[in-house]
Scaffold this motif. Sequence first.
Motif, mmCIF file in Angstrom:
data_model
loop_
_atom_site.group_PDB
_atom_site.id
_atom_site.type_symbol
_atom_site.label_atom_id
_atom_site.label_comp_id
_atom_site.label_asym_id
_atom_site.label_seq_id
_atom_site.Cartn_x
_atom_site.Cartn_y
_atom_site.Cartn_z
ATOM 1 N N THR A 247 18.129 34.433 30.561
ATOM 2 C CA THR A 247 19.033 35.573 30.665
ATOM 3 C C THR A 247 19.218 36.023 32.114
ATOM 4 O O THR A 247 20.305 36.463 32.489
ATOM 5 N N ALA A 248 18.154 35.917 32.924
ATOM 6 C CA ALA A 248 18.286 36.353 34.317
ATOM 7 C C ALA A 248 19.292 35.453 35.050
ATOM 8 O O ALA A 248 20.146 35.941 35.801
ATOM 9 N N ALA A 249 19.193 34.142 34.810
ATOM 10 C CA ALA A 249 20.124 33.220 35.470
ATOM 11 C C ALA A 249 21.564 33.523 35.017
ATOM 12 O O ALA A 249 22.492 33.572 35.833
ATOM 13 N N ALA A 250 21.737 33.768 33.704
ATOM 14 C CA ALA A 250 23.080 34.078 33.188
ATOM 15 C C ALA A 250 23.577 35.393 33.779
ATOM 16 O O ALA A 250 24.745 35.528 34.160
ATOM 17 N N ASN A 251 22.675 36.354 33.897
ATOM 18 C CA ASN A 251 23.051 37.666 34.407
ATOM 19 C C ASN A 251 23.465 37.604 35.881
ATOM 20 O O ASN A 251 24.405 38.272 36.298
ATOM 21 N N VAL A 252 22.747 36.791 36.642
ATOM 22 C CA VAL A 252 23.094 36.644 38.058
ATOM 23 C C VAL A 252 24.475 35.973 38.165
ATOM 24 O O VAL A 252 25.319 36.378 38.967
ATOM 25 N N PHE A 253 24.713 34.981 37.332
ATOM 26 C CA PHE A 253 26.006 34.297 37.361
ATOM 27 C C PHE A 253 27.142 35.256 37.002
ATOM 28 O O PHE A 253 28.211 35.230 37.610
ATOM 29 N N LEU A 254 26.893 36.124 36.032
ATOM 30 C CA LEU A 254 27.962 36.999 35.519
ATOM 31 C C LEU A 254 28.031 38.335 36.254
ATOM 32 O O LEU A 254 28.800 39.207 35.876
ATOM 33 N N ARG A 255 27.252 38.531 37.291
ATOM 34 C CA ARG A 255 27.187 39.836 37.954
ATOM 35 C C ARG A 255 28.561 40.255 38.466
ATOM 36 O O ARG A 255 29.365 39.409 38.879
ATOM 37 N N PRO A 256 28.842 41.572 38.453
ATOM 38 C CA PRO A 256 30.121 42.029 39.004
ATOM 39 C C PRO A 256 30.165 41.724 40.499
ATOM 40 O O PRO A 256 29.160 41.888 41.188
ATOM 41 N N LEU A 257 31.312 41.285 40.966
ATOM 42 C CA LEU A 257 31.420 40.930 42.381
ATOM 43 C C LEU A 257 32.092 42.031 43.199
ATOM 44 O O LEU A 257 32.214 41.921 44.407
ATOM 45 N N GLU A 258 32.522 43.106 42.520
ATOM 46 C CA GLU A 258 33.174 44.203 43.246
ATOM 47 C C GLU A 258 32.146 44.905 44.135
ATOM 48 O O GLU A 258 30.949 44.839 43.868
ATOM 49 N N PRO A 259 32.643 45.666 45.148
ATOM 50 C CA PRO A 259 31.713 46.498 45.922
ATOM 51 C C PRO A 259 31.042 47.515 45.003
ATOM 52 O O PRO A 259 31.593 47.862 43.948
ATOM 53 N N ALA A 260 29.868 48.003 45.433
ATOM 54 C CA ALA A 260 29.063 48.872 44.556
ATOM 55 C C ALA A 260 29.868 50.053 44.011
ATOM 56 O O ALA A 260 29.758 50.412 42.846
ATOM 57 N N GLY A 261 30.721 50.654 44.863
ATOM 58 C CA GLY A 261 31.449 51.842 44.449
ATOM 59 C C GLY A 261 32.488 51.581 43.375
ATOM 60 O O GLY A 261 32.956 52.507 42.717
ATOM 61 N N ALA A 262 32.847 50.314 43.199
ATOM 62 C CA ALA A 262 33.895 49.993 42.208
ATOM 63 C C ALA A 262 33.306 49.455 40.910
ATOM 64 O O ALA A 262 34.025 48.998 40.029
ATOM 65 N N ARG A 263 31.986 49.488 40.782
ATOM 66 C CA ARG A 263 31.349 48.881 39.601
ATOM 67 C C ARG A 263 31.546 49.706 38.332
ATOM 68 O O ARG A 263 31.567 49.174 37.238
ATOM 69 N N LEU A 264 31.625 51.038 38.512
ATOM 70 C CA LEU A 264 31.779 51.892 37.333
ATOM 71 C C LEU A 264 33.216 51.782 36.856
ATOM 72 O O LEU A 264 34.156 52.139 37.575
ATOM 73 N N LYS A 265 33.392 51.264 35.655
ATOM 74 C CA LYS A 265 34.749 51.017 35.167
ATOM 75 C C LYS A 265 35.394 52.328 34.720
ATOM 76 O O LYS A 265 34.734 53.181 34.122
ATOM 77 N N PRO A 266 36.694 52.492 35.001
ATOM 78 C CA PRO A 266 37.379 53.696 34.519
ATOM 79 C C PRO A 266 37.337 53.736 32.995
ATOM 80 O O PRO A 266 37.256 52.698 32.338
ATOM 81 N N LEU A 267 37.396 54.937 32.475
ATOM 82 C CA LEU A 267 37.338 55.107 31.023
ATOM 83 C C LEU A 267 38.763 55.233 30.494
ATOM 84 O O LEU A 267 39.543 56.028 31.016
ATOM 85 N N ASP A 268 39.074 54.429 29.490
ATOM 86 C CA ASP A 268 40.383 54.567 28.868
ATOM 87 C C ASP A 268 40.270 55.685 27.824
ATOM 88 O O ASP A 268 39.918 55.451 26.669
ATOM 89 N N VAL A 269 40.559 56.903 28.282
ATOM 90 C CA VAL A 269 40.301 58.081 27.451
ATOM 91 C C VAL A 269 41.097 58.032 26.147
ATOM 92 O O VAL A 269 40.607 58.391 25.086
ATOM 93 N N LYS A 270 42.335 57.522 26.227
ATOM 94 C CA LYS A 270 43.185 57.521 25.019
ATOM 95 C C LYS A 270 42.732 56.469 24.016
ATOM 96 O O LYS A 270 42.737 56.692 22.810
#
Length: 494
Positions: A247-270
């Motif tokens: 799982t660690a290897a898979a997690n490293v492969f799938l890690r978000p590549l955005e800068p740290a500040g962009a990691r939190l995804k916007p919420l689709d409120v509707k």
Amino acid sequence: MPTREVYWNIHHVWAMYALLVPTLLIFGYGIYRRYRLWRRGRPYPLRWGEVFLRTKVVVLEVLAHRRMLREAYSGFSHFVLFAGFLILFVGTLVVMIHEDFKVRIMQGAFYLYFQSLALDVFGALATLGVVMLAAKRYLVRPARLHANVPERAGAMRQRPWEDAGLLALIFIILVTGFLVEGLRIAATDDPWGRWSPVGWFLAQLFEAQWDVKTMRSVHRFLWWFHLGLTFGLIAWLPYTKLLHIFTAAANVFLRPLEPAGARLKPLDVKASEVLGVARIGDFAWKDLLDLDACTECGRCQQECPATTTGKPLSPKTLILDLREALSASEKESIPLIGRFVREETLWSCTTCMACMQACPVFIEHVPKIVNLRRYLVMEEARVPELMAEALRSLEDRGHPFRGTTFSRTEWYRDLAVPHIREVDSVDFLLWVGCASALNERNQRVARAFVRVLREAGLRFAILGVEERCTGDPARRIGNEYLFEQLVRENIQRL
Ligand code: SF4
Ligand code: SF4
């Protein structure tokens, strides 16, 4: 030509294959069980166009242990254990190709340099790694390997017997492997035995003590014992924290590549049925994979300012508590807050992301914390009073500082900084920010920065009283509505 008989002294080799079948079935079921749990998560957007970059990160972080080696002792011991097992696994594949597929590769120089020498050296390093890890865990006992926050009733975060059992099992497997090798070298008077230095050393001891008949008997017993333990470890692996090998290897492969500040995804409120995360299935599936990737190393806890200052938060414990919730969700989906995670734990986080920087397997703590906060704030309206005041101040005054006596214009009164409407064109819009404009100490920084820009000959202007908060504090607290409202207002002004 240098080689050796693969199943020397072993009869009924078919029994090994017969045992392998249930071993692989139990192993496969263990992986499948976790996979089924990860699939309970919501969709997670992945950009597959970056396979080369992702592979490079796996090579650096998994194979070369880049983050792990920031700590020399733990990094080295884990690295040699990992590398040893990798090489021993390749050695087993070589035996399979040679013996089962009848492709005779286990001979000549390859047999001497790789199958004898390299396997022996890496096996010895792996044994050293296990001893070093055990010494650290049971003699040095660093705080990061233990939970720091009060026990939650019924918590199953760490299982000390599992850690001890795994270390002991790996150690016995490695040692019995060497004993089997030494007995074979001694009993067959192997002319190439010196190419396996550890086995050869043990062979000298056996030769001095036992006759060939005794060595054959002990060899046969130890060979099956070693095999049984190895198969046992393989079958047990997905039910223990060693699952992180995959799982660690898979997690490293799938890690978000955005800068740290962009990691939190916007919420689709509707579109969201639930705002934020209330139950384990409200997380994205990648968040659930994160939980199973945790190696329980405690590096995040060591760096966390909340843990260090005695707050009821350990990022490691949080991940382990959520992992427990994931396992429990096999039977029923229980609300997380209150049962698995305390509210005060969530509100203790400063969202500094030091935990994420420290984590060797790239687990994302902060998005999980903020998503749990979003549920508390937007669904339940449960916010600590201090943060509720900051949110009210953001709504009423456009900044989070209740009680400040400053306005946004005071810091630059004698500096003649132009307003954006007073100039025809500029190189930059200087976004001052609430903390710089409204905090006396930070105002000196803003003033110094203006002097730097002027010295550099840059043309800039500010928004003055029209500047509002970026919404970042609201977002970190979990009020995505307010964040979006402030962002919209700022964009309209610009
Ligand atoms: S983001 Fe939160 S959990 Fe992570 S280190 Fe900072 S305070 Fe600790
Ligand atoms: S979250 Fe990362 S740093 Fe923290 S204990 Fe788990 S693997 Fe280690």
